[in-house]
Design a protein around this motif. Structure first.
Motif, PDB file in Angstrom:
ATOM      1  N   UNK A 250       0.834  -1.211   0.000  1.00 23.87           N
ATOM      2  CA  UNK A 250       0.000   0.000   0.000  1.00 23.87           C
ATOM      3  C   UNK A 250       0.866   1.258   0.000  1.00 23.87           C
ATOM      4  N   UNK A 251       1.902   1.267   0.839  1.00 29.71           N
ATOM      5  CA  UNK A 251       2.731   2.463   0.996  1.00 29.71           C
ATOM      6  C   UNK A 251       3.432   2.852  -0.300  1.00 29.71           C
ATOM      7  N   UNK A 252       3.989   1.880  -1.018  1.00 28.10           N
ATOM      8  CA  UNK A 252       4.756   2.230  -2.219  1.00 28.10           C
ATOM      9  C   UNK A 252       3.845   2.773  -3.318  1.00 28.10           C
ATOM     10  N   UNK A 253       2.622   2.255  -3.422  1.00 23.28           N
ATOM     11  CA  UNK A 253       1.688   2.786  -4.416  1.00 23.28           C
ATOM     12  C   UNK A 253       1.289   4.214  -4.065  1.00 23.28           C
ATOM     13  N   UNK A 254       0.935   4.442  -2.814  1.00 21.16           N
ATOM     14  CA  UNK A 254       0.464   5.763  -2.387  1.00 21.16           C
ATOM     15  C   UNK A 254       1.533   6.826  -2.608  1.00 21.16           C
ATOM     16  N   UNK A 255       2.767   6.573  -2.168  1.00 21.27           N
ATOM     17  CA  UNK A 255       3.769   7.638  -2.174  1.00 21.27           C
ATOM     18  C   UNK A 255       4.411   7.874  -3.542  1.00 21.27           C
ATOM     19  N   UNK A 256       4.467   6.862  -4.388  1.00 26.40           N
ATOM     20  CA  UNK A 256       4.968   7.127  -5.739  1.00 26.40           C
ATOM     21  C   UNK A 256       3.937   7.917  -6.545  1.00 26.40           C
ATOM     22  N   UNK A 257       2.662   7.617  -6.350  1.00 24.96           N
ATOM     23  CA  UNK A 257       1.619   8.393  -7.041  1.00 24.96           C
ATOM     24  C   UNK A 257       1.625   9.837  -6.552  1.00 24.96           C
ATOM     25  N   UNK A 258       1.791  10.031  -5.250  1.00 23.37           N
ATOM     26  CA  UNK A 258       1.840  11.391  -4.715  1.00 23.37           C
ATOM     27  C   UNK A 258       3.032  12.167  -5.278  1.00 23.37           C
ATOM     28  N   UNK A 259       4.185  11.499  -5.448  1.00 18.20           N
ATOM     29  CA  UNK A 259       5.341  12.189  -6.023  1.00 18.20           C
ATOM     30  C   UNK A 259       5.019  12.686  -7.430  1.00 18.20           C
ATOM     31  N   UNK A 260       4.442  11.822  -8.243  1.00 19.10           N
ATOM     32  CA  UNK A 260       4.134  12.197  -9.621  1.00 19.10           C
ATOM     33  C   UNK A 260       3.134  13.351  -9.668  1.00 19.10           C
ATOM     34  N   UNK A 261       2.171  13.362  -8.754  1.00 21.78           N
ATOM     35  CA  UNK A 261       1.147  14.411  -8.751  1.00 21.78           C
ATOM     36  C   UNK A 261       1.646  15.718  -8.140  1.00 21.78           C
ATOM     37  N   UNK A 262       2.371  15.635  -7.033  1.00 25.15           N
ATOM     38  CA  UNK A 262       2.781  16.844  -6.319  1.00 25.15           C
ATOM     39  C   UNK A 262       4.020  17.494  -6.920  1.00 25.15           C
ATOM     40  N   UNK A 263       4.900  16.701  -7.503  1.00 28.61           N
ATOM     41  CA  UNK A 263       6.111  17.246  -8.132  1.00 28.61           C
ATOM     42  C   UNK A 263       6.057  16.987  -9.629  1.00 28.61           C
ATOM     43  N   UNK A 264       4.921  17.341 -10.198  1.00 24.29           N
ATOM     44  CA  UNK A 264       4.675  17.024 -11.605  1.00 24.29           C
ATOM     45  C   UNK A 264       5.717  17.668 -12.509  1.00 24.29           C
ATOM     46  N   UNK A 265       6.206  16.887 -13.425  1.00 21.34           N
ATOM     47  CA  UNK A 265       7.265  17.321 -14.335  1.00 21.34           C
ATOM     48  C   UNK A 265       6.659  17.998 -15.565  1.00 21.34           C
ATOM     49  N   UNK A 266       7.514  18.651 -16.336  1.00 27.19           N
ATOM     50  CA  UNK A 266       7.084  19.215 -17.611  1.00 27.19           C
ATOM     51  C   UNK A 266       6.759  18.104 -18.602  1.00 27.19           C
TER      52      UNK A 266
END
Length: 480
Positions: A250-266
């Protein structure tokens, strides 16, 4: 709502600097975007590192032990207590007791079990590391060349996390060493597909003057995440057994998705990607290693992790079969995380100080060399005193060395990148070096235990290899 492509206002510290080329990432300076990136990067790194600590350090060895125990101790022997049998072995070795015929039979089974347990775990570690070693550079090349509205790295981070999580679930229900080998290998492959591009975002987005400090944050997440993972896994194993795999899924899915959303790249849709043939793809793996200094650092990393892999491959087994008195499996599962925690204060200080100090002095080599010698020196303590306190002291001293190495070695590899537009590819090659060392270490460790029938020789072999790793850094010229 997160702005995926913030307006770049000259002189505004709250926006990243303009990207150097269409489709590539922008360099951060400071402000809320950079802070959000650092926090979400830390949490994603922690979630992946927690799996290495939990699964690699606690759950996988105990899973292997359960499977092998059932192979050797069945029927009337199924209730044998390993801790008591190991204590009997120590007494017989010391000449203080004479075993009965049945005890001699059980001691023979114990020797076979310990050899099978070590070889089973080392086989899984070797195969999974080799697969990771082969896939990491390929994933790096594909990541460097990926066009998507989420940037080059995000698709790989999410896909890798999903694959890794799914296979961790499959691991829980693996009843044989063979099936466990397959599921763990694919799980590790998936998680490395996520962690490689995640680490490449440092080269993509962080200015050179802050990479030492950012690498310290990366090292911090690896260390703390691994420690947290092992502590949680040790505690959960005593309560729910192998179901302890699930919280990490659960933890790895939640936090990798949050990284992509919160630190969204160009967006990388406009990325200019020249055609590349299969021959060029294969040849591109050698680009970084054709650089003399990169090659020396790569070999040194292989050697250091080779030595660390030899001494650390069977940590939870050493607590049961090397130190005196030996612990039970449940006790070992709870003490092993405490050993990891013992080194954290020194490691955290070293991470923070070494990265900052290295940036300030503009020097990397003294930190890497000194850290490596310190790690080698710490190994003499449990070699000379096979006790639990000695392992704790070794962990504290080695922690300082590991902290210094983690932060400065990563920054040094980034400094030595021959092509910054192919950062993920070449950092994947550097990761390949670590995976190679991690593959060779358990392989040699398993052979040493099977041949010598114990763990003492592991420390001697590890010391020699780690000292060689330190010496290999001296020839590097381009980075001081």
């Amino acid at each position: 709502m997160v702005n995926a492509d913030p307006t770049l206002v000259p002189g505004n510290p709250d926006t990243p600097d303009p990207a150097p080329a269409p489709g590539t990432s922008a360099l951060y300076r400071r402000g809320s975007h950079f802070r959000r990136y650092r926090v979400s990067y830390l949490m994603a790194g922690l979630s992946i590192a927690a799996i290495w600590g939990a699964v690699g350090g606690i759950l996988l060895p105990l899973h292997v032990q359960q499977i092998e125990f059932g192979q050797f101790f069945s029927g009337a022997d199924a209730g044998v207590d390993l801790q008591s049998l190991t204590a009997l072995k120590y007494a017989v070795d010391a000449g203080s007791t004479v075993p009965t015929a049945d005890q001699s039979r059980l001691l023979g089974l114990l020797a076979e079990f310990e050899a099978a347990r070590a070889l089973g775990l080392s086989s899984i570690a070797v195969v999974s590391s080799i697969l990771t070693m082969l896939i990491q550079p390929i994933a790096g090349i594909l990541s460097d060349r990926t066009r998507s509205r989420w940037g080059r790295r995000a698709p790989w981070i999410i896909a890798g996390a999903v694959i890794g999580a799914a296979l961790l679930v499959a691991m829980r229900f693996s009843p044989t060493i063979g099936l466990l080998l397959v599921t763990y290998s694919v799980a590790q492959l998936g998680l490395n597909l996520a962690s490689g591009p995640l680490n490449a975002t440092v080269a993509d987005r962080v200015p050179s003057g802050q990479r030492g400090s950012m690498s310290a944050l990366s090292g911090f997440s690896s260390l703390i995440g691994g420690a947290i993972g092992s502590i949680v896994a040790g505690a959960l194993f005593a309560i729910i057994g192998l179901d302890a795999y699930f919280p990490f899924v659960v933890a790895v899915i939640v936090f990798t998705v949050l990284f992509v959303l919160l630190a969204r790249d160009r967006s990388s849709r406009d990325l200019v990607v020249p055609p590349m043939t299969l021959r060029q793809v294969l040849a591109s793996f050698t680009v970084a290693l054709r650089d003399r200094d990169f090659r020396w650092l790569w070999i040194a990393k292989v050697a250091l992790l080779f030595g660390g892999g030899v001494s650390g491959a069977f940590g939870i087994y050493m607590l049961q079969s090397y130190i005196r008195p030996g612990l039970s499996a449940a006790e070992a599962a709870q003490i092993s995380p405490l050993l990891a925690m013992a080194g954290i204060p020194g490691t955290v200080v070293a991470l923070l100080v070494a990265g900052w100090w290295s940036d300030r002095l503009g020097r990397r080599k003294p930190f890497v060399i000194g850290a490596t010698f310190l790690i080698a020196g710490s190994m003499f303590i449990p070699l000379l005193s096979p006790t639990l306190p000695a392992l704790f002291i070794q962990g504290v001293i080695a922690g300082v060395g590991v902290g210094s190495f983690l932060t400065v070695d990563q920054a040094m590899f980034i400094d030595l990148l021959p092509d910054r537009d192919a950062a993920a590819r070449d950092l994947g090659v550097s990761t390949l070096g670590g995976n190679l060392g991690q593959a060779l270490g358990p392989l040699l460790a398993g052979v040493v235990v099977a041949v010598t029938g114990g763990y003492t020789a592991l420390w001697i072999v590890a010391i020699v290899i780690v000292v060689i790793a330190a010496l290999l850094v001296f020839p590097i010229r381009r980075v001081r």
